[in-house]
Write a protein that holds these residues in place. Structure first.
Motif, short mmCIF file in Angstrom:
data_model
loop_
_atom_site.label_atom_id
_atom_site.label_comp_id
_atom_site.label_asym_id
_atom_site.label_seq_id
_atom_site.Cartn_x
_atom_site.Cartn_y
_atom_site.Cartn_z
N ALA A 33 42.11 63.27 72.25
CA ALA A 33 43.44 63.06 72.57
C ALA A 33 44.26 62.85 71.48
O ALA A 33 45.46 63.17 71.28
CB ALA A 33 43.56 62.06 73.56
N VAL A 34 43.52 61.86 70.66
CA VAL A 34 44.15 61.78 69.19
C VAL A 34 44.44 62.57 68.36
O VAL A 34 45.27 62.76 67.44
CB VAL A 34 43.78 60.16 68.65
CG1 VAL A 34 44.51 59.85 67.34
CG2 VAL A 34 44.00 59.21 69.51
N LEU A 71 41.93 74.12 75.31
CA LEU A 71 41.68 73.66 73.77
C LEU A 71 40.90 72.08 74.28
O LEU A 71 39.73 71.77 73.46
CB LEU A 71 42.65 73.46 72.94
CG LEU A 71 43.12 74.58 72.20
CD1 LEU A 71 44.63 74.32 71.46
CD2 LEU A 71 42.24 74.87 71.34
N PRO A 72 41.48 71.14 74.89
CA PRO A 72 40.72 69.76 75.08
C PRO A 72 39.44 69.94 75.97
O PRO A 72 38.81 69.58 75.70
CB PRO A 72 42.07 69.09 75.67
CG PRO A 72 42.90 69.93 76.19
CD PRO A 72 42.97 71.34 75.46
N VAL A 200 50.60 70.60 70.61
CA VAL A 200 51.34 69.69 71.22
C VAL A 200 51.15 69.50 72.81
O VAL A 200 50.84 68.65 73.37
CB VAL A 200 52.99 69.90 70.87
CG1 VAL A 200 53.80 69.13 72.05
CG2 VAL A 200 53.25 69.60 69.51
N LEU A 201 50.86 70.94 73.50
CA LEU A 201 50.71 71.04 74.81
C LEU A 201 49.33 70.45 75.04
O LEU A 201 49.06 69.72 76.08
CB LEU A 201 50.75 72.42 75.18
CG LEU A 201 52.13 72.91 75.37
CD1 LEU A 201 52.12 74.38 75.49
CD2 LEU A 201 52.95 72.37 76.32
N MET A 206 45.99 66.31 77.57
CA MET A 206 44.80 65.23 77.28
C MET A 206 45.41 63.97 77.60
O MET A 206 44.70 63.06 78.35
CB MET A 206 44.11 65.21 75.79
CG MET A 206 42.73 64.60 75.90
SD MET A 206 41.57 65.63 76.66
CE MET A 206 40.34 64.29 76.89
N GLY A 207 46.67 63.58 77.05
CA GLY A 207 47.10 62.17 77.22
C GLY A 207 47.55 61.94 78.66
O GLY A 207 47.32 60.92 79.01
N ALA A 208 48.04 62.97 79.18
CA ALA A 208 48.44 62.91 80.73
C ALA A 208 46.91 62.55 81.56
O ALA A 208 47.05 61.69 82.59
CB ALA A 208 48.84 64.13 81.27
N TRP A 209 45.80 63.06 81.21
CA TRP A 209 44.69 62.94 81.79
C TRP A 209 44.00 61.43 81.71
O TRP A 209 43.48 60.87 82.65
CB TRP A 209 43.65 64.04 81.49
CG TRP A 209 42.28 64.06 81.96
CD1 TRP A 209 41.76 64.28 83.47
CD2 TRP A 209 40.99 63.66 81.58
NE1 TRP A 209 40.64 64.05 83.55
CE2 TRP A 209 40.05 63.56 82.42
CE3 TRP A 209 40.56 62.97 80.32
CZ2 TRP A 209 38.57 63.38 82.27
CZ3 TRP A 209 39.33 62.51 79.97
CH2 TRP A 209 38.35 62.80 80.88
#
Length: 298
Positions: A33-34, A71-72, A200-201, A206-209
């Motif tokens: 995520a980072v 990507l993630p 960015v997307l 990943m941040g939302a997950w």
């Protein structure tokens, strides 16, 4: 040539970081995520994109959204593959994914299939079978899944079938991403701006997950994510620089990148991490190099 060496080294370094993450108590999902905001900032600083172009009517948002999801997702799959199958096989599966965009070029984009490319596809399939075949017992690298209990952020193996599944996900996922990048390059938006949007997307997804799982962030994982983002972007940046330095010889860049990653990954996996390299996987690595040579543009 230094750009090619740097790109190969960065690619293998990503696999090494994913390999050692668990033993260093790093949450792989947090590091991934980072990694994307870091890559996005480096993209802004070094590639100098023009984000305003993303507002143009011809922006392929469907491609960017799919990349933001894939990507993630493929990073998580790669982390699982490296942990359970090892660096050698995982890097080879990633590089053999070129078979998928090549097949798409024939089936979707009207490219003519030459005898050399058809032979290369057949050899690549044979290499994939050799690399994925698990005769009799689990790989030495895969035995890690039977070690300490799984931790949050780990990618479960599920035994032999699970290892095979994550390797197939790596192969198919990187192939799909390659097709999407080709679609992105065909759009009117400059590549750097599209790449920034994809980073960015992916970071938002990943941040939302992680937010949905109420993750408890760790400083060690964040630091690993910064390093992962730098390595991830470095791989892309130096790969693009190599194409700029050898504009009339893309075959050199493509071959050196793919064969270099497989070769260096094999050395690091076998010598540093003592990963098992049974005859079927050794044959698969040799066939992978032969396949890449046959698939090179003439």
């Amino acid at each position: 040539m230094l750009s090619l060496v740097a790109s190969v080294a960065s690619s293998v370094a990503v696999s090494i970081l994913l390999k050692v993450a668990r033993r260093q108590d790093i949450r792989v999902d947090q590091a991934i995520a980072v990694n994307y905001p870091v890559a996005a900032l480096l993209c802004l600083a070094l590639l100098r994109p023009h984000p305003e172009q993303l507002l143009a009517p011809g922006t392929p948002w469907w491609v960017l959204i799919l990349l933001g999801i894939l990507l993630p997702g493929i990073f998580l799959a790669m982390a699982g593959a490296v942990r359970h199958a090892g660096i050698v096989v995982s890097d080879a599966a990633q590089r053999l994914s070129l078979l998928i965009p090549l097949a798409a070029a024939f089936l979707l984009f009207g490219e003519t299939a030459s005898p050399a490319k058809l032979a290369g596809m057949a050899v690549a399939l044979a290499a994939l079978v050799c690399l994925l075949w698990q005769p009799g017992r689990m790989d030495i690298a895969a035995q890690d899944s039977a070690g300490p209990a799984a931790r949050p952020g780990d990618i479960p193996s599920g035994g032999r079938a699970g290892t095979l599944t994550v390797l197939l996900c790596v192969w198919a996922g990187y192939g799909a991403i390659d097709i999407l990048f080709k679609q992105m390059a065909r759009s009117a938006v400059d590549f750097a701006s599209s790449l920034l949007a994809a980073f960015v997307l992916a970071g938002l997804a990943m941040g939302a997950w992680l937010a949905s799982r109420r993750a408890r962030w760790r400083a060690r994982s964040v630091a690993a994510g910064v390093l992962l983002g730098a390595l991830n972007f470095s791989n892309i940046y130096f790969y693009l620089r190599a194409h700029q330095q050898y504009p009339d010889n893309p075959t050199l860049v493509f071959a050196s990148m793919n064969i270099g990653v497989i070769g260096l990954g094999a050395l690091v996996g076998a010598w540093v991490f003592k990963e098992g390299l049974p005859p079927n996987k050794l044959a698969g690595l040799v066939l992978a190099v032969v396949a890449i040579g046959l698939l090179m543009p003439r």
